[in-house]
Design a protein around this motif. Sequence first.
Motif, PDB file in Angstrom:
ATOM      1  N   PRO A  44      51.329  49.879  34.225  1.00 11.65           N
ATOM      2  CA  PRO A  44      52.381  48.969  34.191  1.00 11.65           C
ATOM      3  C   PRO A  44      52.654  48.281  33.141  1.00 11.65           C
ATOM      4  O   PRO A  44      53.798  47.484  32.855  1.00 11.65           O
ATOM      5  N   LEU A  45      51.912  48.071  32.050  1.00 14.35           N
ATOM      6  CA  LEU A  45      51.988  47.434  30.848  1.00 14.35           C
ATOM      7  C   LEU A  45      52.778  48.088  29.629  1.00 14.35           C
ATOM      8  O   LEU A  45      53.403  47.542  28.859  1.00 14.35           O
ATOM      9  N   VAL A  46      53.006  49.377  30.124  1.00 13.79           N
ATOM     10  CA  VAL A  46      53.559  50.489  29.192  1.00 13.79           C
ATOM     11  C   VAL A  46      54.990  50.688  29.852  1.00 13.79           C
ATOM     12  O   VAL A  46      55.115  51.018  30.902  1.00 13.79           O
ATOM     13  N   GLY A  47      56.028  50.871  28.789  1.00 13.44           N
ATOM     14  CA  GLY A  47      57.271  51.171  29.325  1.00 13.44           C
ATOM     15  C   GLY A  47      58.310  51.053  28.376  1.00 13.44           C
ATOM     16  O   GLY A  47      57.879  50.792  27.064  1.00 13.44           O
ATOM     17  N   SER A  48      59.482  51.214  28.444  1.00  9.59           N
ATOM     18  CA  SER A  48      60.565  51.125  27.573  1.00  9.59           C
ATOM     19  C   SER A  48      60.950  49.604  27.183  1.00  9.59           C
ATOM     20  O   SER A  48      61.557  49.517  26.156  1.00  9.59           O
ATOM     21  N   THR A  49      60.466  48.900  27.997  1.00  5.53           N
ATOM     22  CA  THR A  49      60.862  47.566  27.952  1.00  5.53           C
ATOM     23  C   THR A  49      59.557  46.867  27.771  1.00  5.53           C
ATOM     24  O   THR A  49      58.872  46.814  28.609  1.00  5.53           O
ATOM     25  N   ARG A  50      59.155  45.999  26.697  1.00  6.27           N
ATOM     26  CA  ARG A  50      57.845  45.411  26.595  1.00  6.27           C
ATOM     27  C   ARG A  50      57.888  44.249  27.459  1.00  6.27           C
ATOM     28  O   ARG A  50      58.743  43.584  27.457  1.00  6.27           O
ATOM     29  N   ILE A  51      56.779  44.042  27.960  1.00  7.79           N
ATOM     30  CA  ILE A  51      56.607  42.604  28.835  1.00  7.79           C
ATOM     31  C   ILE A  51      55.287  41.920  28.342  1.00  7.79           C
ATOM     32  O   ILE A  51      54.300  42.505  27.759  1.00  7.79           O
ATOM     33  N   ASN A  52      55.324  40.808  28.617  1.00 11.42           N
ATOM     34  CA  ASN A  52      54.102  39.773  28.541  1.00 11.42           C
ATOM     35  C   ASN A  52      53.582  39.320  29.697  1.00 11.42           C
ATOM     36  O   ASN A  52      53.998  38.951  30.835  1.00 11.42           O
ATOM     37  N   LEU A  53      52.287  40.199  29.870  1.00 12.28           N
ATOM     38  CA  LEU A  53      51.559  40.016  31.037  1.00 12.28           C
ATOM     39  C   LEU A  53      51.333  38.461  31.635  1.00 12.28           C
ATOM     40  O   LEU A  53      51.303  38.317  32.754  1.00 12.28           O
ATOM     41  N   ALA A  54      51.026  37.545  30.507  1.00 19.30           N
ATOM     42  CA  ALA A  54      50.704  36.185  31.103  1.00 19.30           C
ATOM     43  C   ALA A  54      51.983  35.501  31.607  1.00 19.30           C
ATOM     44  O   ALA A  54      51.933  34.813  32.461  1.00 19.30           O
ATOM     45  N   HIS A  55      52.906  35.954  31.083  1.00 18.43           N
ATOM     46  CA  HIS A  55      54.354  35.408  31.585  1.00 18.43           C
ATOM     47  C   HIS A  55      54.587  35.977  33.052  1.00 18.43           C
ATOM     48  O   HIS A  55      55.137  35.350  33.959  1.00 18.43           O
ATOM     49  N   ALA A  56      54.460  37.443  33.324  1.00 18.09           N
ATOM     50  CA  ALA A  56      54.389  37.879  34.460  1.00 18.09           C
ATOM     51  C   ALA A  56      53.574  37.405  35.567  1.00 18.09           C
ATOM     52  O   ALA A  56      54.117  37.373  36.638  1.00 18.09           O
ATOM     53  N   LEU A  57      52.465  36.729  35.141  1.00 20.07           N
ATOM     54  CA  LEU A  57      51.402  36.265  36.318  1.00 20.07           C
ATOM     55  C   LEU A  57      51.469  34.748  36.233  1.00 20.07           C
ATOM     56  O   LEU A  57      50.803  34.033  37.009  1.00 20.07           O
ATOM     57  N   ASP A  58      52.485  33.966  35.533  1.00 22.12           N
ATOM     58  CA  ASP A  58      52.689  32.864  35.257  1.00 22.12           C
ATOM     59  C   ASP A  58      53.458  32.406  36.624  1.00 22.12           C
ATOM     60  O   ASP A  58      54.946  32.533  36.564  1.00 22.12           O
ATOM     61  N   TRP A  59      53.085  31.740  37.564  1.00 27.48           N
ATOM     62  CA  TRP A  59      53.710  31.377  38.952  1.00 27.48           C
ATOM     63  C   TRP A  59      54.629  30.171  38.680  1.00 27.48           C
ATOM     64  O   TRP A  59      55.333  29.791  39.492  1.00 27.48           O
ATOM     65  N   SER A  60      54.298  29.397  37.584  1.00 31.02           N
ATOM     66  CA  SER A  60      55.023  28.286  37.293  1.00 31.02           C
ATOM     67  C   SER A  60      56.487  28.572  36.900  1.00 31.02           C
ATOM     68  O   SER A  60      57.472  27.637  37.045  1.00 31.02           O
ATOM     69  N   ASP A  68      59.819  39.228  33.286  1.00 28.52           N
ATOM     70  CA  ASP A  68      58.413  39.961  32.915  1.00 28.52           C
ATOM     71  C   ASP A  68      57.977  40.082  34.384  1.00 28.52           C
ATOM     72  O   ASP A  68      57.465  41.383  34.594  1.00 28.52           O
ATOM     73  N   ALA A  69      57.897  39.323  35.315  1.00 26.57           N
ATOM     74  CA  ALA A  69      57.309  39.341  36.644  1.00 26.57           C
ATOM     75  C   ALA A  69      58.304  40.430  37.204  1.00 26.57           C
ATOM     76  O   ALA A  69      57.618  41.150  38.155  1.00 26.57           O
ATOM     77  N   GLN A  70      59.605  40.279  37.116  1.00 27.28           N
ATOM     78  CA  GLN A  70      60.460  41.346  38.095  1.00 27.28           C
ATOM     79  C   GLN A  70      60.173  42.712  37.396  1.00 27.28           C
ATOM     80  O   GLN A  70      60.058  43.704  38.310  1.00 27.28           O
ATOM     81  N   ARG A 321      58.440  58.610  32.203  1.00 25.31           N
ATOM     82  CA  ARG A 321      59.064  57.370  32.016  1.00 25.31           C
ATOM     83  C   ARG A 321      59.139  57.038  30.616  1.00 25.31           C
ATOM     84  O   ARG A 321      60.016  56.009  30.458  1.00 25.31           O
ATOM     85  N   THR A 322      58.449  57.505  29.821  1.00 27.07           N
ATOM     86  CA  THR A 322      58.297  57.031  28.436  1.00 27.07           C
ATOM     87  C   THR A 322      58.697  57.927  27.364  1.00 27.07           C
ATOM     88  O   THR A 322      59.080  57.603  26.354  1.00 27.07           O
TER      89      THR A 322
END
Length: 351
Positions: A44-60, A68-70, A321-322
Amino acid sequence: MNATGQAVAGSRAVAAAAPRIRSRIATVSIAAFAVAAASIVLAPLVGSTRINLAHALDWSIPWAANVDAQIFFVARLPRVLAAALVGAALASSGVVFQALLRNPLATPFTLGISAGAALGAMLVLTFGGALTAAAWATVPLASFLGAVGAVMVVYLLAAARHRGFSTTVLLLAGVTLNSLLSALILLVQYFADMTSVVQTLRWLLGDLDVASYTPLVVALPMLAVSVATFVVLGPRLNLLSVGSDAAAMRGVDVVRTQRLAFLSASLATGAAVSIGGPIGFIGIIVPHLVRLVVGPDHRLVLPASLGFGAAFLVACDLVARTVIAPLELPVGIVTAVIGGPFFLWLLVKNA
């Protein structure tokens, strides 16, 4: 040494070997599921759009503002989990069908199950009307019901003459039903409009782009029942793959084992196809690669195929998908490109 002494010596040898076998089963199972878990975490960390895992898991961060979470939880993680479940189900089903039919080229789709599932899904996509608005629910359900219908027809034919359970009739009935259902699929496509044709074609090529976790939750109990049955059947499949007579001489209830193997593998295949469509070649590539590593013992091959089947399809979907991002390929194309030459190699090898 008399017969009694030989029997005692044989029993002692089996007892001494049991801990080693259990240890090897545990080692192979842990290694296979570790590989599957690693693929599920990393893909899930790899794809056409780069994401920040820390942001994705930041519930604040509010959900509406956390892109990133979406992407991680809505667009990628359900798809990766779907690939893992489908890959594990198809690979382990391939192992069971090859033992049941005593044919190294048998696949989960040999007996018409995928064609039945495809016909069910296509009927909803083409003629469902308002039902297609809830395609995330109706298409998997129609696909599974189509697979169940095909399974019941083939099963009834195989057991029709009350002579037990004929694997020869099973194979012939499955191949014939597959041809018939394929013709009906073409007939449905003939009457479909262009939009429906595109939808059905994409589904037939293998589509893991699930819209939610719901199809996975619905399929999970069926897959769990099938896997539990596979574990129980493992030792008996070793004897069954040698031959029915040899298995019966060693105390195996051959007819009951054949029925359980057929129904459990068919259930797993139907559930897998209802999630991702008829994705080919997983059930023949993974079991043969696994046997090259762990040997022919089904107590080892089944857990290894579950783990490596999951990881293999996750990897294939990652490529799909890549490789031409931002566009995506149907994952069935990737597995076919890999599986076609592999199948031809097996065919020549076993000729």
